[in-house]
Design a protein around this motif. Sequence first.
Motif, PDB file in Angstrom:
ATOM      1  N   MET A   1     -15.271  11.694   2.714  1.00 55.88           N
ATOM      2  CA  MET A   1     -13.830  11.981   2.757  1.00 55.88           C
ATOM      3  C   MET A   1     -13.181  11.562   1.449  1.00 55.88           C
ATOM      4  O   MET A   1     -12.342  12.272   0.909  1.00 55.88           O
ATOM      5  CB  MET A   1     -13.158  11.197   3.889  1.00 55.88           C
ATOM      6  CG  MET A   1     -13.133  11.902   5.202  1.00 55.88           C
ATOM      7  SD  MET A   1     -12.091  10.961   6.354  1.00 55.88           S
ATOM      8  CE  MET A   1     -12.916  11.345   7.854  1.00 55.88           C
ATOM      9  N   PHE A   2     -13.536  10.372   0.962  1.00 53.68           N
ATOM     10  CA  PHE A   2     -12.946   9.904  -0.284  1.00 53.68           C
ATOM     11  C   PHE A   2     -13.398  10.764  -1.457  1.00 53.68           C
ATOM     12  O   PHE A   2     -12.619  11.060  -2.347  1.00 53.68           O
ATOM     13  CB  PHE A   2     -13.294   8.435  -0.538  1.00 53.68           C
ATOM     14  CG  PHE A   2     -12.540   7.502   0.355  1.00 53.68           C
ATOM     15  CD1 PHE A   2     -13.176   6.726   1.290  1.00 53.68           C
ATOM     16  CD2 PHE A   2     -11.156   7.418   0.262  1.00 53.68           C
ATOM     17  CE1 PHE A   2     -12.468   5.877   2.121  1.00 53.68           C
ATOM     18  CE2 PHE A   2     -10.432   6.571   1.091  1.00 53.68           C
ATOM     19  CZ  PHE A   2     -11.098   5.798   2.019  1.00 53.68           C
TER      20      PHE A   2
ATOM     21  N   ARG B   1      -3.752   5.744  -0.766  1.00 55.19           N
ATOM     22  CA  ARG B   1      -3.482   7.175  -0.864  1.00 55.19           C
ATOM     23  C   ARG B   1      -4.542   7.972  -0.130  1.00 55.19           C
ATOM     24  O   ARG B   1      -4.248   8.941   0.575  1.00 55.19           O
ATOM     25  CB  ARG B   1      -3.436   7.565  -2.340  1.00 55.19           C
ATOM     26  CG  ARG B   1      -2.596   8.761  -2.643  1.00 55.19           C
ATOM     27  CD  ARG B   1      -2.125   8.802  -4.098  1.00 55.19           C
ATOM     28  NE  ARG B   1      -3.018   8.182  -5.046  1.00 55.19           N
ATOM     29  CZ  ARG B   1      -3.942   8.821  -5.771  1.00 55.19           C
ATOM     30  NH1 ARG B   1      -4.101  10.094  -5.625  1.00 55.19           N
ATOM     31  NH2 ARG B   1      -4.675   8.174  -6.623  1.00 55.19           N
ATOM     32  N   ARG B   2      -5.792   7.546  -0.304  1.00 59.57           N
ATOM     33  CA  ARG B   2      -6.885   8.277   0.317  1.00 59.57           C
ATOM     34  C   ARG B   2      -6.822   8.144   1.838  1.00 59.57           C
ATOM     35  O   ARG B   2      -7.096   9.088   2.553  1.00 59.57           O
ATOM     36  CB  ARG B   2      -8.224   7.747  -0.169  1.00 59.57           C
ATOM     37  CG  ARG B   2      -8.323   7.584  -1.644  1.00 59.57           C
ATOM     38  CD  ARG B   2      -8.472   8.886  -2.396  1.00 59.57           C
ATOM     39  NE  ARG B   2      -8.847   8.620  -3.767  1.00 59.57           N
ATOM     40  CZ  ARG B   2     -10.108   8.542  -4.187  1.00 59.57           C
ATOM     41  NH1 ARG B   2     -11.091   8.721  -3.356  1.00 59.57           N
ATOM     42  NH2 ARG B   2     -10.359   8.269  -5.443  1.00 59.57           N
ATOM     43  N   LEU B   3      -6.498   6.952   2.321  1.00 56.05           N
ATOM     44  CA  LEU B   3      -6.397   6.748   3.773  1.00 56.05           C
ATOM     45  C   LEU B   3      -5.323   7.646   4.346  1.00 56.05           C
ATOM     46  O   LEU B   3      -5.507   8.251   5.400  1.00 56.05           O
ATOM     47  CB  LEU B   3      -6.091   5.293   4.098  1.00 56.05           C
ATOM     48  CG  LEU B   3      -7.274   4.333   4.012  1.00 56.05           C
ATOM     49  CD1 LEU B   3      -6.810   2.897   4.169  1.00 56.05           C
ATOM     50  CD2 LEU B   3      -8.298   4.635   5.102  1.00 56.05           C
ATOM     51  N   GLU B   4      -4.201   7.722   3.642  1.00 52.17           N
ATOM     52  CA  GLU B   4      -3.126   8.585   4.135  1.00 52.17           C
ATOM     53  C   GLU B   4      -3.576  10.043   4.155  1.00 52.17           C
ATOM     54  O   GLU B   4      -3.259  10.779   5.083  1.00 52.17           O
ATOM     55  CB  GLU B   4      -1.861   8.408   3.293  1.00 52.17           C
ATOM     56  CG  GLU B   4      -1.131   7.126   3.648  1.00 52.17           C
ATOM     57  CD  GLU B   4      -0.191   6.640   2.574  1.00 52.17           C
ATOM     58  OE1 GLU B   4       0.043   7.392   1.609  1.00 52.17           O
ATOM     59  OE2 GLU B   4       0.283   5.503   2.692  1.00 52.17           O
TER      60      GLU B   4
ATOM     61  N   LEU C   1      -8.459   4.534  10.916  1.00 53.82           N
ATOM     62  CA  LEU C   1      -7.871   4.678   9.580  1.00 53.82           C
ATOM     63  C   LEU C   1      -6.610   3.833   9.460  1.00 53.82           C
ATOM     64  O   LEU C   1      -6.389   3.164   8.443  1.00 53.82           O
ATOM     65  CB  LEU C   1      -7.590   6.152   9.273  1.00 53.82           C
ATOM     66  CG  LEU C   1      -8.846   6.997   9.027  1.00 53.82           C
ATOM     67  CD1 LEU C   1      -8.534   8.480   9.062  1.00 53.82           C
ATOM     68  CD2 LEU C   1      -9.499   6.631   7.699  1.00 53.82           C
ATOM     69  N   TYR C   2      -5.762   3.849  10.512  1.00 57.60           N
ATOM     70  CA  TYR C   2      -4.574   2.995  10.483  1.00 57.60           C
ATOM     71  C   TYR C   2      -4.946   1.512  10.495  1.00 57.60           C
ATOM     72  O   TYR C   2      -4.289   0.699   9.836  1.00 57.60           O
ATOM     73  CB  TYR C   2      -3.637   3.310  11.655  1.00 57.60           C
ATOM     74  CG  TYR C   2      -2.661   4.418  11.342  1.00 57.60           C
ATOM     75  CD1 TYR C   2      -2.672   5.609  12.052  1.00 57.60           C
ATOM     76  CD2 TYR C   2      -1.725   4.276  10.316  1.00 57.60           C
ATOM     77  CE1 TYR C   2      -1.790   6.628  11.762  1.00 57.60           C
ATOM     78  CE2 TYR C   2      -0.840   5.293  10.008  1.00 57.60           C
ATOM     79  CZ  TYR C   2      -0.876   6.469  10.736  1.00 57.60           C
ATOM     80  OH  TYR C   2       0.003   7.480  10.438  1.00 57.60           O
TER      81      TYR C   2
ATOM     82  N   VAL D   1       6.287   1.748   9.729  1.00 56.17           N
ATOM     83  CA  VAL D   1       5.900   3.099  10.150  1.00 56.17           C
ATOM     84  C   VAL D   1       4.420   3.145  10.502  1.00 56.17           C
ATOM     85  O   VAL D   1       4.028   3.694  11.536  1.00 56.17           O
ATOM     86  CB  VAL D   1       6.215   4.134   9.032  1.00 56.17           C
ATOM     87  CG1 VAL D   1       5.587   5.477   9.369  1.00 56.17           C
ATOM     88  CG2 VAL D   1       7.702   4.268   8.850  1.00 56.17           C
ATOM     89  N   ALA D   2       3.585   2.552   9.644  1.00 51.87           N
ATOM     90  CA  ALA D   2       2.136   2.535   9.900  1.00 51.87           C
ATOM     91  C   ALA D   2       1.841   1.767  11.186  1.00 51.87           C
ATOM     92  O   ALA D   2       0.985   2.167  11.977  1.00 51.87           O
ATOM     93  CB  ALA D   2       1.389   1.921   8.720  1.00 51.87           C
TER      94      ALA D   2
END
Lengths: 298, 113
Positions: free
Chosen positions: A116-117, A184-187, A210-211, A222-223
């Motif tokens: 994914m990354f 950034r990548r996680l988002e 991921l969160y 928010v997270a």
Amino acid sequence: MIEQQELIPYLYRTEYRKIVSVLCRHFGFDQIETAEDIAGDTFLAASETWALKGVPPNPAAWLYHVAKNKARNYLYRHALFENKIFPGLQSTAPGSYQEEIDLSPQNINDSQLQMMFAVCHPAISQEAQIGLSLRILCGFGIEEIAAAFLTNKETINKRLYRAKEKLRQEKIKIELPGPAEIDRRLEAAIAYWHTQKSDTQEKWENILQLYNQLLQIEYSPVAALNRTYALSKANGKEEAIVEAEKLNLAGNHFYYTLLGELYTGLNNRKAKQYFQKARSLAKTRADRQAIQKKIDRL
Amino acid sequence: MNEFLLVFRGEYQAMPQGDPEEWRAMAKKWQDWIGGIAAQNKWVAAGQQLSPEGKVVRTNGVITDGPYTEIKETLIGYCTVRAESLENAAELAKGCPILTVGGNVEVREISAS
């Protein structure tokens, strides 16, 4: 019971990316074409063999077994080629044919996360990132991706080819990036899972994890709220309610809206109280109306 | 709020060994527990991973193989969190999955310098 002709496309969606990710981790990202070839050949073998001999009792395990053998054969031929044609040449391939390809759940998860990354790398354009994700991570066919992008197969093939070339040139290794970039990548990864329309356990479990990771690196209300929502989908509302009540986000109308959502169906009296609190804190008329709708639906 | 050290003690043998499903279930429990603390904005940092082998050095130059596996108090890992008080920090520790396999968590306030 899924029919055999539906089973292979179904398995393709879920298992193709796992096999490609593990093989990429094993061979190195510059061998992504080989990894895709092996994965593709595995599915070809499945469609031929299962049509003759029937579907095996554990189809995913069958696929992994065949993929492992094909990978081992490829590495053996590669080593043989190098030894016979270029004796003494040190093989630069990271995995030797004696090493077992690890298709355990843990290595599959790690490999997919790394993949994914790698595919969301900023060196390639956004469209290319999405294309690669859809192809390698989702197992979508080139035609389906072309349809989604309102273009044709040739364009998509070119785009994917250029993206992979770019990644090879940049010598992107499939590694986890440093903490600063991970945010950034996680988002991006979370957004990717949200594009999966169907509400599966796998989707929400992935979003939850991921969160969990994002919050460890950088907290935000928010997270925290989104994580709690994902928790309710993955682990159930009761657990999410316990966690939500620890969040202490007083003064935040989304917090009370979440609590209202969680209690809906479990304790509608409490749900209403939370929604009313949310409505009193909401700043815009649109927000107030949206919350009112939730109250009316109780 | 102050920072607190959480030290996990238990038995390595009690952790999931070979079964991938068991392993994955345990990993999820840890991630969910940590995520819950992080969601409260109380997570500081994970400890470094420790190898199970160790040595214990005592007086008179005596060195034995550690950790203390016979006492079931082997140091498995550690982390740091934020909390309003020692009691609140201990509350956070209640969700630690080491407790489900017979382990325990020691909670210590890190003194402000």
